[in-house]
Design a protein around this motif. Sequence first.
Motif: not given
Length: 492
Positions: A12-40
Amino acid sequence: MHADVVTQHAVVIAGGGPTGLMLAAELALAQVDVAIVERRASQVVAGSRSRGLHARSLEVLDQRGVVERFVSQGQAVQNVSFGQAPLDLSDCPTRHNHGLALLQERFERILAEWVGELAVPIYRGCEVTGFAQGDTGVDVELSDGRALRAKYLVGCDGGRSLVRKAAGIEFPGWDASVSYLIAEVEMTGAPAFGIRRDEKGTYAMGKLEDGRVGVVLREERVGTGDAPTLEDLREGLVALYGTDYGLRSATYLSRFTDMTRQAASYRNLRVLLAGDAAHVHSPMGGQGLNLGVQDAVNLGWKLAQVVRGVSPEDLLDTYQAERHPIAARALRKTMAQTALSRGDARMDAVRETLAELLRMDGPRKQYAAMMSGLDVHYDLGNGHPLLGRRMPDLDLITADGTRRVFHLLHDARPVLLDLGEPGTLDVTPWADRVRRVAARYTGAWELPVLGAVTAPVAVLIRPDGHVAWVGEGTGQGLREALTRWFGPPRVT
């Protein structure tokens, strides 16, 4: 959905700004189940925020095959400077020998579209309010009452990071010495466009595309809150310009300072930090967004391997070992630039002297590579100059035709690039993790700042594009490097 209904994810990634989005993409490319929590509720960004990307960020996006999405929406510019001294990158050995003018909102929107294509769920309109760590995972509480369970939680939730505070990670550094108001406003008068400087700092006004005016004002007294009023802005204009130029309204108004802090640790057990949650500093030099993107790309593949059981947990220790020194250096350089922004006669002399030095080829190339992220060198021990540095994007001749190095990294997998006699390097026990590519390259090998280096016979490239091992005619050290970075050999 209530807290007694728990949704599970690997990360789980807290924050969907540039860093959180980039990290989510990297994990997803590696076939990892990842989710973002974003207040906006959406990806809308208030105000201009970051205005562009540096060269290494463009390279990283190129490594993933998505750079054209961003380049097509921005403008190539020489946007690197130090202390107001421009630093030309055009002779730097990279395909991206420039930056990209692209507002953060547009950058985030494109990044979010890519993350959406990778099927990463985003819990919008809520934020992480607490968590509890255990031996096997982290229980995460959300502000809307929902609960998530993950193997790891990553705080990408900004400088005031709740994740960092709740994890008990100290945030030492320096308090603010100056504060600025930044605004996008409507005025009835004719503003005095351009940059000005006095003994306390720099201030400026400039035209925006839609007729509004962009304003950056240094304040007489250091302000620490982030909710300034229109009256604060009016007083600041009068104090510095003698008039408010008929200030009518502000569509965006915020405050930033030169507070400089860095997390003492980037990890507490199953909780990690990246981006502004790990380091905050003055925006001088445009380092923030770019540092966060690099944090994400360094952490993503390592976290993916640990989650998938490929590598032991101590691989995560290399994240702090590599990224903490890079951010620490950036923090000191932004502090230096804040000092250089002041305009008394003595600092004018320092700035003029520095500008003279940075017009010389050697210092210019060194600082341009540093500010653009192209000189990053992770300490992986002694050896060939390539070791620990970014791999150049060479045009290789392979059995499938001409291939760029960065094309080989699109799926975020490690690559053993074998440029010698075929069959001499055996990576069979790692064949499920490491792609071996036999190729030829006859051109020069050139690195930023260092210039030409001896051509290697083989190179082990990590998913983040940094070189983990260099072969100079033998396979010495290859098995150790493969095990260190990509887990133990498969037993057949």
